[in-house]
Scaffold this active site. Structure first.
Site, short mmCIF file in Angstrom:
data_model
loop_
_atom_site.label_atom_id
_atom_site.label_comp_id
_atom_site.label_asym_id
_atom_site.label_seq_id
_atom_site.Cartn_x
_atom_site.Cartn_y
_atom_site.Cartn_z
N LEU A 13 0.83 -1.20 0.00
CA LEU A 13 0.00 0.00 0.00
C LEU A 13 0.87 1.25 0.00
O LEU A 13 1.86 1.32 -0.72
CB LEU A 13 -0.96 -0.05 1.19
CG LEU A 13 -1.98 -1.20 1.14
CD1 LEU A 13 -2.76 -1.29 2.43
CD2 LEU A 13 -2.92 -1.01 -0.04
N ILE A 14 0.53 2.23 0.83
CA ILE A 14 1.24 3.51 0.78
C ILE A 14 2.46 3.50 1.68
O ILE A 14 2.46 2.89 2.75
CB ILE A 14 0.29 4.68 1.17
CG1 ILE A 14 0.92 6.02 0.80
CG2 ILE A 14 -0.09 4.62 2.64
CD1 ILE A 14 -0.07 7.18 0.83
N ALA A 35 10.47 -1.00 4.67
CA ALA A 35 9.32 -1.37 3.84
C ALA A 35 9.81 -2.24 2.67
O ALA A 35 10.91 -2.03 2.15
CB ALA A 35 8.62 -0.13 3.30
N ILE A 36 8.99 -3.20 2.29
CA ILE A 36 9.31 -4.07 1.15
C ILE A 36 8.11 -4.10 0.22
O ILE A 36 6.99 -4.37 0.64
CB ILE A 36 9.65 -5.50 1.61
CG1 ILE A 36 10.92 -5.49 2.48
CG2 ILE A 36 9.84 -6.42 0.40
CD1 ILE A 36 11.32 -6.87 2.99
N GLY A 37 8.35 -3.78 -1.04
CA GLY A 37 7.32 -3.85 -2.07
C GLY A 37 7.96 -4.21 -3.39
O GLY A 37 8.82 -3.46 -3.88
N GLY A 79 12.83 -0.04 1.22
CA GLY A 79 13.14 1.29 1.72
C GLY A 79 13.55 1.16 3.18
O GLY A 79 12.69 0.96 4.04
N CYS A 127 1.89 1.57 4.83
CA CYS A 127 1.55 0.24 4.30
C CYS A 127 0.16 -0.22 4.72
O CYS A 127 -0.14 -1.41 4.69
CB CYS A 127 2.61 -0.78 4.71
SG CYS A 127 4.26 -0.35 4.13
#
Length: 235
Positions: A86-87, A150-152, A165, A181
């Site tokens: 998500l964000i 963060a993982i995306g 990130g 997220c």
């Protein structure tokens, strides 16, 4: 160290806008995308830092134009992407790493890839002095109830894009304007906050490269120097 281990070229892109980072990622992913045979694909690991930006993943319908305008008024950019998740926020003091890999040179499994990327970040945190970084049922890497990384990711024909990130010395106040997220009731943290000292991106990059070479069992080559570094040699 066997020379048959996959070779990954490290690109140190410095600080730039998210748009410039996406353009670089797309160019590298397409430039050597010789999928037959996969062994001809050139793998990259892009290390960079972004100007302030909020990005959202595939579930973009959860964010309205008003949300976008509100966040832009803070002085940040806003982008919709094709990654998972998500964000989140990217900005100064955060190490953004995009592995552009052909998984058939490693293991042809996105599940394996995400788990290996998680282990890479956890090992990098351990090297830096944070032994309790871990995964949970939520995405990303956590220290207690606070997300430190963060993982995306995105995968197409076994080629990976997007990535992580890792908050190094990030101004965490940027996260106060979103639900990172989409996870309610949790916070964010950084290497600097956890270690109670300033942790620059360069220091985190060194740890991440060391961990990446070991966990992914690959050789790293710095694009600027052309020197191949074995995982056992990365410090």
């Amino acid at each position: 160290m066997s020379s048959s281990r996959p070779l990954v070229t490290v690109v140190r892109a410095g600080r730039h806008s998210f748009s410039e980072g996406m353009h670089l990622q797309q160019r590298l992913a397409k430039s050597t995308q010789i999928l037959d045979p996969p062994s001809e694909f050139r793998n990259y690991l892009v290390l960079q830092e972004h100007d302030p930006v909020y990005t959202v993943g595939l579930r973009t319908k959860d964010y309205t134009e008003e949300d976008e305008r509100r966040l832009r008024r803070l002085g940040a950019d806003f982008h919709r992407t094709d990654r998972g998740g998500l964000i989140t926020f990217h900005g100064p003091g955060q190490l953004v790493a995009y592995p552009i890999l052909h998984l058939r040179q490693f293991k042809a499994s996105m599940r394996w890839y995400v788990a290996t990327l998680e282990r890479t970040v956890i090992e990098a945190c351990r090297q830096l002095g944070i032994p309790n970084a871990t995964t949970t049922k939520e995405t990303g890497i956590w220290v207690g109830n606070q997300k430190i990384c963060a993982i995306g990711v995105h995968g197409s024909r076994y080629v990976t894009t997007h990535g992580i990130g890792l908050n190094c010395c990030t101004d965490l106040r940027w996260f106060e304007h979103i639900v990172p997220c989409g996870i309610e009731g949790k916070g964010v943290t950084s290497l600097s906050q956890e270690l109670d000292r300033h942790v620059p991106i360069q220091e985190a990059s060194d740890a991440l490269l060391s961990s990446f070479a070991n966990v992914f069992e690959c050789r790293l080559q710095d694009q600027t120097e052309g020197k191949v570094t074995k995982s056992s040699e990365v410090k």
